[in-house]
Design a protein around this motif. Structure first.
Motif, PDB file in Angstrom:
ATOM      1  N   LYS A   1       0.807  -1.225   0.000  1.00  0.00           N
ATOM      2  CA  LYS A   1       0.000   0.000   0.000  1.00  0.00           C
ATOM      3  C   LYS A   1       0.843   1.279   0.000  1.00  0.00           C
ATOM      4  O   LYS A   1       0.510   2.231  -0.708  1.00  0.00           O
TER       5      LYS A   1
ATOM      6  N   ASN B   1      -3.167   4.187 -13.036  1.00  0.00           N
ATOM      7  CA  ASN B   1      -4.097   3.390 -12.234  1.00  0.00           C
ATOM      8  C   ASN B   1      -4.394   2.046 -12.898  1.00  0.00           C
ATOM      9  O   ASN B   1      -4.505   1.019 -12.212  1.00  0.00           O
TER      10      ASN B   1
ATOM     11  N   SER C   1      -3.170  -1.466 -11.189  1.00  0.00           N
ATOM     12  CA  SER C   1      -4.291  -2.209 -10.599  1.00  0.00           C
ATOM     13  C   SER C   1      -3.913  -3.654 -10.247  1.00  0.00           C
ATOM     14  O   SER C   1      -4.308  -4.162  -9.194  1.00  0.00           O
TER      15      SER C   1
ATOM     16  N   MET D   1      -6.117  -4.743  -2.524  1.00  0.00           N
ATOM     17  CA  MET D   1      -7.206  -3.824  -2.849  1.00  0.00           C
ATOM     18  C   MET D   1      -8.139  -4.446  -3.878  1.00  0.00           C
ATOM     19  O   MET D   1      -7.714  -5.184  -4.766  1.00  0.00           O
TER      20      MET D   1
ATOM     21  N   ASP E   1     -12.237  -0.441  -5.424  1.00  0.00           N
ATOM     22  CA  ASP E   1     -11.447   0.542  -4.674  1.00  0.00           C
ATOM     23  C   ASP E   1     -10.484   1.279  -5.608  1.00  0.00           C
ATOM     24  O   ASP E   1     -10.325   2.502  -5.520  1.00  0.00           O
ATOM     25  N   ILE E   2      -9.852   0.543  -6.504  1.00  0.00           N
ATOM     26  CA  ILE E   2      -8.900   1.145  -7.438  1.00  0.00           C
ATOM     27  C   ILE E   2      -9.618   2.122  -8.361  1.00  0.00           C
ATOM     28  O   ILE E   2      -9.119   3.219  -8.638  1.00  0.00           O
TER      29      ILE E   2
ATOM     30  N   ILE F   1     -10.634   5.330  -6.406  1.00  0.00           N
ATOM     31  CA  ILE F   1      -9.459   6.181  -6.157  1.00  0.00           C
ATOM     32  C   ILE F   1      -9.027   6.872  -7.445  1.00  0.00           C
ATOM     33  O   ILE F   1      -8.663   8.060  -7.440  1.00  0.00           O
TER      34      ILE F   1
ATOM     35  N   LEU G   1      -5.128   9.926   0.166  1.00  0.00           N
ATOM     36  CA  LEU G   1      -4.676   8.650  -0.396  1.00  0.00           C
ATOM     37  C   LEU G   1      -4.475   7.599   0.698  1.00  0.00           C
ATOM     38  O   LEU G   1      -4.823   6.422   0.508  1.00  0.00           O
TER      39      LEU G   1
ATOM     40  N   SER H   1      -7.961   6.531   1.887  1.00  0.00           N
ATOM     41  CA  SER H   1      -8.657   5.775   0.834  1.00  0.00           C
ATOM     42  C   SER H   1      -8.048   4.404   0.634  1.00  0.00           C
ATOM     43  O   SER H   1      -8.764   3.427   0.380  1.00  0.00           O
ATOM     44  N   THR H   2      -6.736   4.304   0.722  1.00  0.00           N
ATOM     45  CA  THR H   2      -6.057   3.032   0.478  1.00  0.00           C
ATOM     46  C   THR H   2      -6.214   2.063   1.645  1.00  0.00           C
ATOM     47  O   THR H   2      -6.416   0.859   1.451  1.00  0.00           O
TER      48      THR H   2
ATOM     49  N   SER I   1     -12.192   3.717   0.240  1.00  0.00           N
ATOM     50  CA  SER I   1     -11.774   4.287  -1.043  1.00  0.00           C
ATOM     51  C   SER I   1     -12.652   5.449  -1.504  1.00  0.00           C
ATOM     52  O   SER I   1     -12.196   6.331  -2.228  1.00  0.00           O
TER      53      SER I   1
ATOM     54  N   MET J   1     -11.591   9.337  -1.330  1.00  0.00           N
ATOM     55  CA  MET J   1     -10.852  10.062  -2.365  1.00  0.00           C
ATOM     56  C   MET J   1     -11.801  10.780  -3.310  1.00  0.00           C
ATOM     57  O   MET J   1     -11.529  11.914  -3.738  1.00  0.00           O
TER      58      MET J   1
END
Length: 405
Positions: free
Chosen positions: A58, A116, A120, A129, A133-134, A137, A179, A182-183, A187, A190
């Protein structure tokens, strides 16, 4: 103002396309495809070694996303005479900058979407994740970046401060905190922060439309620096007017020249060697490519990909040294030296051989580290040596003769 922006944008794009056609030649496209393939293969192998969530997973995701968000700013296309001849139009420049901001969103959005997307798989395996979520974000970061472009716009008017704090600093702190939350936790934070941040800054920039307090010096200097960075990149591949390499004395490297015997036939060898060491552009290019090559060879364990990387990078460094010879030959004062064209080419070839030999030794050490003294490792090292010989004793002399002619 909108017509002025459209005219400058058209002229700017024509100028960029002219250089891009020169850069994306067969050699560069081939090198780029091989490099992308090698990186893709290494990334795939790396993902295959990750079987459970990593502690540093992360933090790596947060760092890479933060860096990706820093890419891009407003391309104003301002010019030096504007502060004099367009001063009376200062209050109307907001429309010009608004059009510039709309144009400048493309690169940040594409960069964030691409980073991103590529990240991923790593985020899923190493950071644990989920895809949703990805995606959330990524959306939040894009909206956040669109808002941060307003900070660049505010800076042009000297209004990029929140109380006594710089808005760029506040934005980066807010981005890092968002970040992390969210991470590690939720999520959707963000997205929420990105939307609030975007709306808040949109309200902050509205008063600029009638303020007429444009900071001309800062705006023009910022644009000049942006364009210089772009042209400096183009200058690695072709001659760009107005881009001069920075020269540094580097007295601590004087000992290297003691190996060059002070005789007439070494006149140009000394000249080329001195210039290479002092010229930030060429020595920087050599160091960057050598380091990147060594890192890739230390990470890639596939014989064929390593073989391609070894041969390609040695060829690339030799290929990129050619413009340096042309640059020296264009100096009229060097023609005063009573040295034949044959000696000039021989001197440059000797310097090129030394430079590529250093690169080859570094890459050989990286190959031995990864493959050991195996048959595969020896084949790669020998292949690199063959490319070195080809570049310096077959390819380079013929190309240098064209410059002299």
């Amino acid at each position: 103002m909108t017509n002025l922006w459209q005219e400058r944008l058209r002229r700017h794009q024509l100028d960029q396309f002219k250089y891009l056609r020169l850069i994306f030649n067969d050699n560069f496209v081939l090198a780029f495809i091989v490099l992308i393939g090698a990186l893709g293969f290494w990334y795939s192998n790396l993902l295959g070694t990750i079987h459970h969530q990593l502690i540093i997973g992360k933090p790596i995701v947060i760092l890479l996303l933060f860096l990706a968000t820093q890419v891009g700013g407003i391309a104003t296309l301002l010019e030096e005479p504007d502060s004099t001849f367009l001063l009376v139009k200062e209050k109307e420049f907001y429309k010009y900058f608004k059009a510039a901001k709309n144009y400048s969103v493309f690169i940040p959005i594409v960069t964030l979407a691409l980073v991103n997307f590529l990240l991923s798989a790593f985020a899923s395996r190493a950071a644990g994740m989920k895809i949703i979520d990805i995606v959330l974000i990524a959306i939040g970061l894009i909206v956040f970046k669109l808002g941060s472009l307003n900070v660049n716009l505010m800076a042009l008017y000297g209004q990029d401060h929140f109380g006594s704090l710089n808005m760029h600093l506040v934005s980066n702190i807010l981005l890092v905190i968002s970040l992390i939350i969210s991470t590690y936790f939720l999520s959707a934070i963000m997205v929420i922060v990105g939307v609030i941040y975007y709306l808040f800054l949109n309200m902050r920039v509205k008063p600029l439309e009638t303020s007429g307090q444009l900071q001309w010096k800062y705006a023009i200097e910022t644009e000049n620096q942006r364009m210089f960075r772009i042209k400096r990149f183009y200058n690695l591949f072709t001659d760009v007017p107005g881009v001069n390499s920075k020269i540094k004395r580097r007295k601590w490297l004087d000992g290297l020249f003691n190996f060059i015997k002070p005789k007439g036939s070494n006149t140009y060898l000394y000249l080329f060697a001195r210039g290479f060491v002092r010229n930030n552009e060429y020595i920087g290019l050599f160091l960057r490519l050598t380091i990147i090559q060594a890192i890739m060879l230390c990470l890639i364990d596939n014989f064929y990909i390593s073989l391609i990387v070894e041969m390609l990078f040695i060829y690339l460094v030799g290929f990129q040294l050619k413009p340096y010879f042309k640059e020296v030959m264009q100096n009229l004062m060097q023609r005063l030296y009573p040295v034949s064209s044959k000696d000039k080419i021989a001197s440059f070839t000797k310097l090129s051989t030394i430079i590529l030999s250093i690169q080859w030794i570094v890459s050989a050490l990286a190959i031995i580290y990864k493959f050991g003294l195996s048959m595969n490792g020896l084949i790669i090292i020998v292949a690199g040596a063959l490319v070195l010989v080809f570049v310096n004793y077959f390819y380079m002399p013929r190309q240098l003769k064209k410059y002299l002619n």
